[in-house]
Scaffold this motif. Structure first.
Motif, mmCIF file in Angstrom:
data_model
loop_
_atom_site.group_PDB
_atom_site.id
_atom_site.type_symbol
_atom_site.label_atom_id
_atom_site.label_comp_id
_atom_site.label_asym_id
_atom_site.label_seq_id
_atom_site.Cartn_x
_atom_site.Cartn_y
_atom_site.Cartn_z
ATOM 1 N N VAL A 140 0.844 -1.203 0.000
ATOM 2 C CA VAL A 140 0.000 0.000 0.000
ATOM 3 C C VAL A 140 0.875 1.247 0.000
ATOM 4 C CG1 VAL A 140 -1.980 -1.105 1.085
ATOM 5 C CG2 VAL A 140 -0.188 -0.127 2.516
ATOM 6 N N HIS A 141 0.232 2.387 -0.260
ATOM 7 C CA HIS A 141 0.991 3.616 -0.552
ATOM 8 C C HIS A 141 1.869 4.098 0.595
ATOM 9 C CE1 HIS A 141 -1.744 6.102 1.842
ATOM 10 N NE2 HIS A 141 -2.751 5.498 1.256
ATOM 11 N N GLU A 142 1.569 3.680 1.858
ATOM 12 C CA GLU A 142 2.412 4.144 2.965
ATOM 13 C C GLU A 142 3.833 3.577 2.867
ATOM 14 O OE1 GLU A 142 -0.568 2.689 3.702
ATOM 15 O OE2 GLU A 142 -1.761 4.393 4.364
ATOM 16 N N VAL A 143 3.931 2.430 2.198
ATOM 17 C CA VAL A 143 5.224 1.755 2.102
ATOM 18 C C VAL A 143 5.931 2.227 0.832
ATOM 19 C CG1 VAL A 143 6.398 -0.480 1.977
ATOM 20 C CG2 VAL A 143 4.269 -0.253 3.280
ATOM 21 N N GLU A 144 7.145 2.685 0.993
ATOM 22 C CA GLU A 144 7.904 3.156 -0.170
ATOM 23 C C GLU A 144 8.300 1.975 -1.049
ATOM 24 O OE1 GLU A 144 12.139 5.282 -1.216
ATOM 25 O OE2 GLU A 144 11.369 5.401 0.830
ATOM 26 N N GLN A 145 8.012 2.086 -2.343
ATOM 27 C CA GLN A 145 8.365 1.027 -3.272
ATOM 28 C C GLN A 145 9.710 1.322 -3.896
ATOM 29 O OE1 GLN A 145 4.295 0.195 -5.225
ATOM 30 N NE2 GLN A 145 5.691 -1.166 -6.235
ATOM 31 N N GLY A 146 10.586 0.332 -3.868
ATOM 32 C CA GLY A 146 11.913 0.528 -4.428
ATOM 33 C C GLY A 146 11.910 0.519 -5.945
ATOM 34 N N ILE A 147 10.946 -0.197 -6.530
ATOM 35 C CA ILE A 147 10.885 -0.340 -7.986
ATOM 36 C C ILE A 147 9.609 0.323 -8.488
ATOM 37 C CG2 ILE A 147 10.826 -1.981 -9.904
ATOM 38 C CD1 ILE A 147 12.135 -4.046 -8.049
ATOM 39 N N ASP A 148 9.756 1.270 -9.394
ATOM 40 C CA ASP A 148 8.574 1.896 -9.992
ATOM 41 C C ASP A 148 7.959 0.931 -11.000
ATOM 42 O OD1 ASP A 148 8.900 4.132 -8.530
ATOM 43 O OD2 ASP A 148 9.566 5.422 -10.174
ATOM 44 N N ALA A 149 6.656 0.709 -10.863
ATOM 45 C CA ALA A 149 5.964 -0.207 -11.775
ATOM 46 C C ALA A 149 5.261 0.575 -12.881
ATOM 47 C CB ALA A 149 4.950 -1.033 -10.998
ATOM 48 N N LYS A 150 5.201 -0.028 -14.050
ATOM 49 C CA LYS A 150 4.380 0.532 -15.126
ATOM 50 C C LYS A 150 2.944 0.035 -14.977
ATOM 51 C CE LYS A 150 4.354 1.404 -20.089
ATOM 52 N NZ LYS A 150 5.061 1.241 -21.372
ATOM 53 N N TRP A 151 2.829 -1.222 -14.454
ATOM 54 C CA TRP A 151 1.521 -1.824 -14.193
ATOM 55 C C TRP A 151 1.575 -2.536 -12.848
ATOM 56 C CZ3 TRP A 151 4.517 -3.422 -18.448
ATOM 57 C CH2 TRP A 151 4.212 -2.809 -19.670
ATOM 58 N N SER A 152 0.428 -2.601 -12.173
ATOM 59 C CA SER A 152 0.322 -3.368 -10.931
ATOM 60 C C SER A 152 -0.931 -4.217 -10.980
ATOM 61 C CB SER A 152 0.269 -2.450 -9.709
ATOM 62 O OG SER A 152 1.517 -1.851 -9.481
ATOM 63 N N LEU A 153 -0.827 -5.405 -10.397
ATOM 64 C CA LEU A 153 -1.960 -6.328 -10.345
ATOM 65 C C LEU A 153 -2.369 -6.508 -8.887
ATOM 66 C CD1 LEU A 153 -3.825 -8.220 -11.974
ATOM 67 C CD2 LEU A 153 -2.145 -10.048 -11.609
ATOM 68 N N ALA A 154 -3.542 -5.942 -8.530
ATOM 69 C CA ALA A 154 -4.079 -6.099 -7.176
ATOM 70 C C ALA A 154 -4.896 -7.388 -7.124
ATOM 71 C CB ALA A 154 -4.945 -4.899 -6.824
#
Length: 202
Positions: A140-154
């Motif tokens: 979730v958005h509170e957690v910093e993501q190390g890799i920027d995604a072009k697409w995400s699958l929830a």
């Protein structure tokens, strides 16, 4: 279900029938799969097996751990029977850009994994490779993501994902209607005849 849906989405992102044709074996796309030692990692390995079965060249990165989850060992056993390649060192990942990176590194229950050297090195490799990234069940958005995604699958239900999630898709993982009712969610399936639907505006 996650493995099947993620692989279907990845096959579409790789070009679908235009790129993946049984008669066209000379231009097999290459996918690098980055997996952590948790259930999401097992889902990623399952995705890799399905991709390998569809003539995608799959390179699976999974760090070495003394004790693995049973779901991981089961999926690795099946993956080993494909043409896919498994590596435990980031030095064995391609130096040239791949067609797609699938990110299954994060685990919300184990935030400490982000401090591990292998995790940081995998993030650095993905960012240097410059290939487009599909994240499966990103944090979730509170957690910093190390890799920027072009697409995400929830999975199942959409969570509040940050701007690093890219275009968000939702995957039907087969949760029965009654389960939603039992936890107080008024749920009506948005999937129709599909198992993966876009959530972003067109």
């Amino acid at each position: 279900m996650t493995g099947v849906c993620a692989s279907q989405m990845a096959l579409t992102l790789l070009g679908g029938p235009n790129r993946l044709n049984p008669k066209n074996v000379h231009q097999r796309p290459t996918v690098a799969l980055l997996c952590g030692p948790h259930v999401k990692g097992a889902q990623g390995i399952s995705c890799g097996r399905h991709l390998a079965n569809h003539d995608v060249q799959v390179i699976l990165f999974l760090p070495n751990f003394v004790k693995m989850l049973e779901s991981i060992t089961n999926e690795l056993s099946l993956f080993s029977k494909t043409q896919g390649q498994q590596v435990s060192s980031l030095k064995d990942l391609p130096t040239s850009p791949v067609d797609l990176v699938i990110n299954c590194l994060d685990c919300p229950e184990n935030a400490f994994l982000r401090d591990q050297p292998w995790y940081k090195a995998a993030v650095a490799w993905a960012n240097q490779n410059r290939a487009p990234v599909l994240s499966i069940d990103p944090p979730v958005h509170e957690v910093e993501q190390g890799i920027d995604a072009k697409w995400s699958l929830a999975l199942g239900l959409p969570l509040p994902l940050g701007e690093h999630a890219g275009r968000v898709y939702l995957c039907d993982i087969g949760i029965p209607q009654q389960v939603f009712q039992e936890v107080g969610i008024n749920y009506h399936s948005p999937f129709g005849c599909k198992f993966v639907i876009p959530l972003h505006s067109a």
